[in-house]
Design an enzyme around this catalytic site. Sequence first.
Site, mmCIF file in Angstrom:
data_model
loop_
_atom_site.group_PDB
_atom_site.id
_atom_site.type_symbol
_atom_site.label_atom_id
_atom_site.label_comp_id
_atom_site.label_asym_id
_atom_site.label_seq_id
_atom_site.Cartn_x
_atom_site.Cartn_y
_atom_site.Cartn_z
ATOM 1 N N SER A 142 41.064 45.771 46.402
ATOM 2 C CA SER A 142 40.325 44.963 45.433
ATOM 3 C C SER A 142 41.248 43.899 44.862
ATOM 4 O O SER A 142 42.461 44.120 44.729
ATOM 5 C CB SER A 142 39.805 45.848 44.291
ATOM 6 O OG SER A 142 39.255 45.054 43.261
ATOM 7 N N TYR A 164 40.904 53.211 37.771
ATOM 8 C CA TYR A 164 40.493 52.634 39.048
ATOM 9 C C TYR A 164 41.478 51.586 39.577
ATOM 10 O O TYR A 164 41.947 51.677 40.711
ATOM 11 C CB TYR A 164 39.110 52.010 38.921
ATOM 12 C CG TYR A 164 38.657 51.263 40.159
ATOM 13 C CD1 TYR A 164 38.139 51.951 41.245
ATOM 14 C CD2 TYR A 164 38.767 49.875 40.236
ATOM 15 C CE1 TYR A 164 37.738 51.272 42.387
ATOM 16 C CE2 TYR A 164 38.363 49.189 41.367
ATOM 17 C CZ TYR A 164 37.859 49.897 42.443
ATOM 18 O OH TYR A 164 37.468 49.220 43.571
#
Length: 241
Positions: A142, A164
């Site tokens: 990401s 995360y």
Amino acid sequence: MNEKTIALITGANKGIGYEIAAGLGALGYSVGVGARDEKRGTDAVDRLRSAGADAFLVPLNVTDDASTAAAVRLIEERAGRLNVLVNNAGIAEGWPDNPTSLDLDVVRRLVETNVIGVMRVTNAMLPLLRRSAHPRIVNQSSQVASLTFQTTPGMERGGISGGYTPTKTYLNAVTIQYAKELQGTGILINLSCPGYVATDLNGFQGTLTPAQGAVTAIRLATLPDDGPSGGLFEADGVVPW
């Protein structure tokens, strides 16, 4: 590629993973739909087949050794090898997740799926990948995992995240180590950053479609033999570490 290409995409029953499977299926790959939920996985396989793809179900919980071993046996019996592994399965536990107040059990679950799960599946599938002529591994990262983006004023991606986001940074780091170990083997391993995609991971708040988010992973899964390894990429090019 002359041989029939076999791909496994984890977490492929929905969202970006499904679109990666659809994209590779449209290129003629036989796509294994990795899914924890067999019914959802079967539904995804049916949709892919209806669109003309050669798709098959691979029941797979990336946090479970026995499930992973069963997935290896299934692919070995079906094809005897694996050309492409896309480690797409991942979880988030919501935002904001400030590190000072984050439940550490949440951190453990995130690391178990987003990092250890990737390593578990990769290590288990490596013998099958080594049997293929053009093996490729794609790990789903990401843009928020970029330390450059996180620390450069005006370039921040996402809010504060003690759970995360660091798991994806960890995944970036361990993928570099895989690339170093696998150098010279013909196995290319890279990281794909899909962008801010509307999926259930972010409550469908993203601005891109899952199909748009799948573009980079598909490109990395189909790299030529002289392609890069150990890189972090998005649709527009290289992402800074």
